[in-house]
Structures are given as structure tokens and as C-alpha cells.
Design an enzyme around this catalytic site. Structure first.
Site, short mmCIF file in Angstrom:
data_model
loop_
_atom_site.label_atom_id
_atom_site.label_comp_id
_atom_site.label_asym_id
_atom_site.label_seq_id
_atom_site.Cartn_x
_atom_site.Cartn_y
_atom_site.Cartn_z
N GLY A 1 0.80 -1.22 0.00
CA GLY A 1 0.00 0.00 0.00
C GLY A 1 0.84 1.27 0.00
N HIS A 2 0.16 2.39 -0.24
CA HIS A 2 0.82 3.67 -0.42
C HIS A 2 1.63 4.08 0.82
CE1 HIS A 2 -2.26 5.70 2.08
NE2 HIS A 2 -3.08 4.86 1.50
N SER A 3 2.83 4.60 0.56
CA SER A 3 3.75 5.11 1.58
C SER A 3 4.34 4.02 2.46
CB SER A 3 3.07 6.18 2.45
OG SER A 3 2.59 7.25 1.66
#
Length: 342
Positions: free
Chosen positions: A235-237
Site C-alpha cells: 500500500g501507499h507510503s
């Protein structure tokens, strides 16, 4: 190839006839005469007695065998190296296929192969000796290192950075939009602009149909040498350290930090905004809602130390009997209470 030659190439100790001709490699249960096999998992020890192989790679601690033997410090690794002695991967001639589209402002390194129906957008840069097999898409501004290999339908999105010797298997997406939406007063979801990037370190392999989401802001990062199995979502980051394994169907929610040399087995799920320490192992289907310490082995849901999980499972299996015993004790107590009152 003579077995003695293989022993020398692998640096293994040979026991048996060095002149045996080896024509290929095979698993211990499927091997035939002329094959080299290996034994690294004790579960298959019984199969060694019936294998049709002409020779086997085993550890130094393994017992005597009935066939020619290569003694190894690491049988699995040396068998992997043996495969390379017999398998010649396809070779790809440098050049750009006539159906590929490469923007004028894109820069392609020497020796690159750009296959059928690939698309390389404006200002993208790809290093030397890259292979884009077919239907590969490189968005604008992407930066890719040397010896890159992208199988069909892989995609590197805009401005993402990919290191040297990276392999993307079929259907991989690097830098797809993160799952970021803000709830509005009317209950509808407002899409957050995913302005960050994804950064893939050197010697990373991402296998089929996995996705490394770009960050909402900043970057999602996969460290050098990490390997990502099929159908994995990062997932993002999120940040993944060096030499970590993410096995099939692992899911990391946004802003998960996984350390170096970790192993997340199949279908592990990590809630967002947590940290998995260096060297930790999460066994299959573990659900991780909180931080995991360094070098810990966790299992189950909610994930807990492996020893505690095994004890819990032992209790779970006995719950029907325990429930029955509690019911009988309750009935006995009620009868005793009724007798005392009379």
C-alpha cells in the site's frame, strides 16, 4: 555433463562415480536416470530411497545415500545453481520492434530490447541492456536502471524510480494510485491526489500481478534485494527493507514499515501505520494489527508470538470438550445448591 564437473562448478564434495553423465535436473519424486536432484527438506527423506535420479545434492549432516552424492553447505542454493548449468534462458536481440512506440524525448540505453506493442512515454529513461518483452508500458518521467527485465503487461507509472537488475513479472504495476479517499460531508468519497512515487531498489523481483502503490505524498519504497511473490499489494507510503520476502497474497495497508530480512508468509495481512522489525517472521495467514518486534516469530489473528499461538490452537481444538465439561460442572453445582437449600 559429468558429475565430477558439476561438483567442481558448485564447490561440492563428491561421493561416488565422478564420470556419471548428468543430462538435467529434477525434483526428487520425478527424477529419472541421468537427472540430478536434491534433498533440503527432511519431509522428502523417504523419497530418496525410491528416487530414479542418478545423483543427489544433500547437506553434510545427511546420512549415507544409495546413489552418487554431492555434499553441500546449502543444498537448496547449490541445486538452484545447478539448474543454471542446464537451462539456457531466451536471448533478446537489441532493438526496437516496429510496433513499439517510444517518445522522442525518452532515452533508451545501449543494448536494450523494446518488444512488440511496448510504449515508452516522454522523458522516461531506461538503462542499458534492458528488456521490455511485449505490451510493457513506461509512463512519463520514469527512471529505470541497467539490466531491467519487464515481462508482458508490466507497467511502471509516471516519475517512479526503478534500480538496476530489477525483474517485473507479467502484469506487475509499479506506482499505481494508492487507495486514498477522504469522506465528504455528504457521505461521498473525495479522491486524494496520489502525488508521490514508488521507488524500487536494486536486485528486486516482483512477481506476477502484484502492485506497489505510489505514495499519496513522498514515496513507497522497496529495499535492495527484496523479493515479492504473486498477487501481493504494497500500500501507499509503505516501506520494505532489504532482502525481505513477501509471499503470495500478502497485503500491506498504507504506511506499513517492514524491516530488512523479514519473511511474511502467504496471505499475511498488516494493518496500516505499524512496524515489523528486522528479521521478523510472520507465518501464513497471520493478521497483524500492531507492531512486531525484531527477530520475532508471530502467528495467528490477532498475531501473537508463535509459541503462544500454538498453545492457543491446542486450546481451540479442545473447546467443545471444555464447554461440555463446564456445562456438566454447572449442572452439578446447581444440583448441589438445590440439595443444600432443601
Amino acid at each position: 555433463m559429468k558429475l565430477g564437473q558439476i561438483a567442481k562448478r558448485l564447490g561440492c564434495q563428491l561421493e561416488g562415480n565422478s564420470k556419471i553423465e548428468i543430462a538435467g535436473v529434477a525434483g526428487i519424486e520425478d527424477a529419472q536416470s541421468g537427472d540430478l536432484t536434491f534433498l533440503a527438506n527432511r519431509r522428502y527423506a523417504k523419497a530418496l530411497a525410491t528416487t530414479g535420479a542418478s545423483a543427489v545434492v544433500v547437506g553434510h549432516d545427511a546420512g549415507p545415500t544409495s546413489i552418487a552424492t554431492l555434499r553441500s553447505e546449502n543444498p537448496y542454493l547449490d541445486f538452484a545453481r545447478a539448474i543454471e548449468l542446464f537451462y539456457e534462458p531466451p536471448q533478446y536481440k537489441p532493438g526496437i520492434h516496429r510496433t513499439a512506440v517510444v517518445a522522442r524525448t525518452a532515452k533508451i540505453g545501449k543494448g536494450a530490447h523494446i518488444g512488440p506493442y511496448c510504449f515508452v512515454d516522454d522523458h522516461a529513461r531506461i538503462g542499458k541492456n534492458a528488456v521490455l518483452h511485449s505490451f510493457v508500458t513506461i509512463y512519463s518521467g520514469a527512471r529505470i536502471g541497467d539490466d531491467f527485465f519487464a515481462h508482458s503487461h508490466a507497467c511502471v507509472r509516471e516519475r517512479c524510480r526503478v534500480g538496476n537488475r530489477v525483474i517485473l513479472q507479467n502484469g506487475v504495476v509499479i506506482g499505481g494510485d494508492g487507495f486514498g479517499f477522504a469522506k465528504q460531508p455528504n457521505g461521498r468519497w473525495y479522491k486524494m491526489r496520489q502525488s508521490g512515487i514508488a521507488v524500487i531498489g536494486d536486485d528486486v523481483e516482483v512477481q506476477a500481478n502484484s502492485v506497489i502503490d505510489r505514495a499519496t505524498i513522498g514515496e513507497t519504497r522497496i529495499g535492495r534485494g527484496s523479493k515479492i511473490d504473486d498477487l501481493v499489494l504494497v500500500g501507499h507510503s509503505s516501506k520494505v527493507g532489504e532482502d525481505t520476502l513477501l509471499c503470495g497474497q500478502v497485503g500491506l495497508a498504507g504506511s506499513t514499515h517492514v524491516g530488512s530480512r523479514c519473511i511474511l508468509a502467504g496471505q499475511v495481512g498488516c494493518a496500516g501505520h505499524l512496524t515489523v522489525g528486522d528479521g521478523a517472521i510472520l507465518t501464513a495467514q497471520s493478521g497483524v494489527p500492531n507492531d512486531v518486534p525484531k527477530a520475532a516469530i508471530y502467528s495467528g489473528y490477532p498475531a501473537m508470538p508463535n509459541d503462544a499461538w500454538h498453545k492457543s490452537v491446542a486450546v481451540f481444538n479442545r473447546l467443545p470438550d471444555l464447554q461440555k465439561a463446564v456445562r456438566e460442572l454447572r449442572m452439578e453445582a446447581e444440583r448441589a445448591r438445590a440439595g443444600s437449600q432443601s
